[in-house]
Design a protein around this motif. Structure first.
Motif, short mmCIF file in Angstrom:
data_model
loop_
_atom_site.label_atom_id
_atom_site.label_comp_id
_atom_site.label_asym_id
_atom_site.label_seq_id
_atom_site.Cartn_x
_atom_site.Cartn_y
_atom_site.Cartn_z
N UNK A 162 0.82 -1.21 0.00
CA UNK A 162 0.00 0.00 0.00
C UNK A 162 0.85 1.26 0.00
N UNK A 163 1.97 1.22 0.75
CA UNK A 163 2.83 2.40 0.83
C UNK A 163 3.53 2.70 -0.48
N UNK A 164 3.79 1.67 -1.30
CA UNK A 164 4.51 1.86 -2.55
C UNK A 164 3.61 2.03 -3.76
N UNK A 165 2.30 2.03 -3.55
CA UNK A 165 1.37 2.36 -4.63
C UNK A 165 1.14 3.86 -4.64
N UNK A 166 1.00 4.46 -5.82
CA UNK A 166 0.75 5.91 -5.87
C UNK A 166 -0.56 6.26 -5.18
N UNK A 167 -0.58 7.32 -4.36
CA UNK A 167 -1.78 7.66 -3.57
C UNK A 167 -2.94 8.17 -4.41
N UNK A 168 -2.69 8.72 -5.58
CA UNK A 168 -3.75 9.33 -6.38
C UNK A 168 -4.00 8.56 -7.67
N UNK A 169 -3.96 7.25 -7.60
CA UNK A 169 -4.19 6.47 -8.82
C UNK A 169 -5.68 6.41 -9.13
N UNK A 170 -5.99 5.93 -10.33
CA UNK A 170 -7.37 5.98 -10.82
C UNK A 170 -8.29 5.03 -10.07
N UNK A 171 -7.76 3.94 -9.56
CA UNK A 171 -8.65 2.93 -8.96
C UNK A 171 -9.09 3.30 -7.56
#
Length: 265
Positions: A174-183
């Motif tokens: 979760x920490x390494x996923x972009x915070x403002x992604x489309x999903x």
């Protein structure tokens, strides 16, 4: 007194309260009657009593008591095998909690909805409800309830061997996923679940997370979000890069050799 005598007395109390127009006491008697009838073979009668109590609470605008009765009604309907009606009752409970601004109760109602849907083999909808509950717990920073919901989802993050490593891996994804992604947040949680289930070898659980994520993406595409697939692919690429960052090939090969040499039962 015996259970049958208690049921008869509560029925008489309901009739007397209805006759003298004491709606408050009638709702209490109906709820108590439902509790006494909540036993094998009498779930239909219990559901009818809970429905009567819920109608009175709704008539008197008693939202807190209505929420409690709806919970009991949903469980009774689910036990009686009336899954569709039970799901509708829990959805009504979710609406009340959302309207009152109580996010924690909304998450608890979502968990009950997920359990009901799972009993009806509506696995995809159950997963979506559970993930929404996890998202609310993350917003509230309620780590204990979040861990409980993840445990119900099959992710061993409590009272299990290597639970700390599993929880750390889930948090890392979760920490390494972009915070403002489309999903959105629910999609990010689904990706984290999919990665961790795949890592643990839980293929079926990983498949359901992937199916729910795909359904979410198609829903966004129907709403006109044409950049969703590209952004989601970019999200997964970033996750892959983050997972490879700092990996030393020689140390990885040594760790693999040690794992293969480890005795197994």
């Amino acid at each position: 007194m015996s259970a049958e005598e208690a049921v008869d007395n509560y029925r008489r109390l309901v009739a007397v309260c209805h006759k003298v127009c004491d709606r408050a006491l009638e709702s209490v008697a109906l709820n108590a009657l439902g509790n006494k009838l909540d036993q094998p073979g009498r779930y239909e009668e219990a559901a009818a009593a809970y429905r009567g109590a819920a109608a009175i609470h709704e008539e008197r605008d008693e939202e807190r008591l209505l929420t409690t009765v709806l919970n009991d009604l949903g469980i009774a309907l689910c036990t009686a095998g009336r899954i569709t009606e039970a799901a509708e009752v829990h959805e009504r409970e979710i609406e009340l909690a959302r309207a009152s601004g109580d996010r924690h109760k909304e998450a608890e109602a979502l968990e009950r909805l997920a359990t009901t849907l799972r009993c009806g083999r509506r696995r995809l909808e159950a997963l979506e409800a559970r993930v929404r509950a996890v998202g609310i717990y993350r917003e509230q920073k309620d780590t204990w309830c979040e861990s409980r919901a993840l445990e119900d989802r099959g992710l061993r993050v409590r009272d299990a061997p290597r639970a700390d490593r599993t929880k750390a891996g889930y948090t890392w994804v979760l920490a390494n996923l972009p915070p403002n992604d489309a999903v959105g947040q629910e999609g990010r949680i689904l990706i984290a679940l999919m990665v961790m289930h795949a890592r643990a070898g839980h293929v079926i659980a990983a498949f359901w997370s992937w199916a729910s994520l795909t359904k979410t993406m198609w829903g966004l595409l129907d709403e006109g979000e044409n950049q969703v697939p590209e952004q989601c692919f970019h999200t997964l690429m970033q996750l892959g890069k983050a997972s490879l960052y700092g990996v030393h090939p020689v140390q990885a090969l040594i760790a693999l050799r040690d794992r293969l040499r480890r005795p197994t039962t």
